[in-house]
Write a protein that holds these residues in place. Structure first.
Motif: not given
Length: 403
Positions: A344-346, A354-355, A359-361, A369-370
């Protein structure tokens, strides 16, 4: 190239070694007669090794002493080898079977029911006529000042065989060469590959870390925002693939010869790109007193599922080699090097934590998103790698608790 342990933190363990093994390759400059003798020697040694391998397979002899007692006389009488080259051929066979067993245990050839596995265990190992042959100091001696070697051949001892190398390579050979040297022929050119045991410089305590995110479109992106793009390499590989397809479609002898000539060209180009990128990253880390951290991407081919058109791209992705170059160049420069968890580094926000996949559209963009933090996705991944390296280094360098 490097062999042996490196200064790596994995699962909270720091591995350090006082010696780094570097491989130095020098180019031989034989005359036509010398080249013929070298070729005959290489072919004789590999025929002998193939014979010894067949005996080892039939009689289930995988220990060096047992196999040597069984084939030593035949190797000398039948294949024209002297004592020490015969011993080296036996050792090459024993090492080959040890490597095969290790690959079988690790599952690199698939499960026992697979075709590759069954083929590997049902036939003896065979050696190509041009396979590398090891020579120890009884068969090969170096004259560094004259830049010549003296080497055993089936036609007798060959003296004053010239070689070419850089001044730095010559200095390293003279000061640190140890053990065997391998005789190799590639594309009609002769090489000697020697192993040098170079003392490790002391690894300093870093003031901070450079996080490096590796990818396909962008080969390497650092937490400083430096982007090493791979578009030129991708275009070059697509061009090479088209040329190979055109030559394969012709099905002529000339096309086959040209295909063989181009075999290693793409690999050499990718290696040079990785050398350039890793050298630049290590020089920045050395100049600023920081360490280098990368993601641990072991087994990524088994973890991900891809479309058919993506498999070739991932298979030719040189991320593993780039990591190796970074590791050994950092080690030689005394720069700490870490491998951290890649999960989940990206997708993780480095500011609020926040993961989420959302978050990566897009591939190139990150937006939390937070908290709304936005930026290039690869740079954000590099920052996350850097932050994990900070935590890992504090953990492994903390003093042991008292009992």
């Amino acid at each position: 190239m490097i062999a042996g342990q490196s200064t790596v933190v994995r699962a909270g363990v720091v591995l350090r070694s006082g010696i780094v093994k570097l491989v130095v390759q020098v180019k031989l400059l034989p005359t036509r007669e010398q080249a013929s003798a070298l070729e005959a020697t290489l072919h004789a040694c590999n025929r002998a090794a193939t014979y010894a391998s067949a005996v080892a397979f039939v009689k289930d002899l995988t220990d060096r002493n047992g196999l040597q007692k069984e084939v030593y006389t035949d190797l000398k009488a039948t294949f024209g080898l002297s004592a020490q080259p015969a011993v080296r051929a036996v050792k090459k066979v024993v090492d080959a079977y040890a490597t095969l067993k290790a690959n079988l245990r690790a599952g690199n050839l698939g499960p026992p029911t697979s075709r590759r596995y069954r083929k590997a265990v049902s036939t003896p190992i065979a050696f190509r006529p041009e396979a590398a042959q090891p020579f120890d100091d009884r068969c090969l001696s170096w004259q560094y000042d004259a830049r010549t070697v003296s080497i055993w051949t089936v036609d007798g001892r060959m003296k004053w065989l010239r070689f070419a190398c850089s001044p730095n390579q010559l200095k390293m050979l003279g000061a640190h060469r140890r053990g065997e040297s391998d005789l190799v022929q590639r594309g009609g050119t002769w090489f000697l590959i020697a192993t040098c045991d170079v003392p490790d410089p002391e690894v300093r305590d870093p003031v901070d870390w450079i996080g490096v995110d590796r990818g396909i479109v962008n080969l390497a992106t650092t937490s400083d925002g430096i982007n090493h793009q791979g578009r030129r390499l991708s275009r070059y590989r697509r061009w090479q693939a088209r040329k190979r397809a055109e030559l394969q479609a012709k099905q002529t002898r000339s096309a086959t010869r040209r295909l063989a000539h181009r075999t290693q060209k793409e690999r050499r180009h990718a290696t040079q790109v990785n050398h350039t990128i890793s050298k630049e990253i290590v020089s920045v880390a050395q100049r600023t007193g920081r360490g280098i951290a990368v993601e641990a991407l072991d087994g990524i081919r088994e973890r991900v599922r891809l479309r058919g058109d993506q498999r070739g791209i991932l298979s030719s992705w040189p991320f593993h080699q780039l990591g190796q170059h970074l590791a050994y160049k950092a080690r030689r420069a005394g720069v700490p090097f870490l491998e951290v968890d890649a999960a989940y580094t990206s997708q993780r926000c480095p500011r609020c934590g926040h993961t989420e996949r959302a978050n990566r559209p897009a591939r190139d963009h990150f937006r939390c998103r937070r908290c709304g933090l936005a930026g290039p996705a690869d740079v954000v991944a590099g920052v996350n790698v850097r932050n994990r390296a900070r935590s890992a280094w504090v953990f492994v360098t903390a003093p042991a608790p008292s009992p």
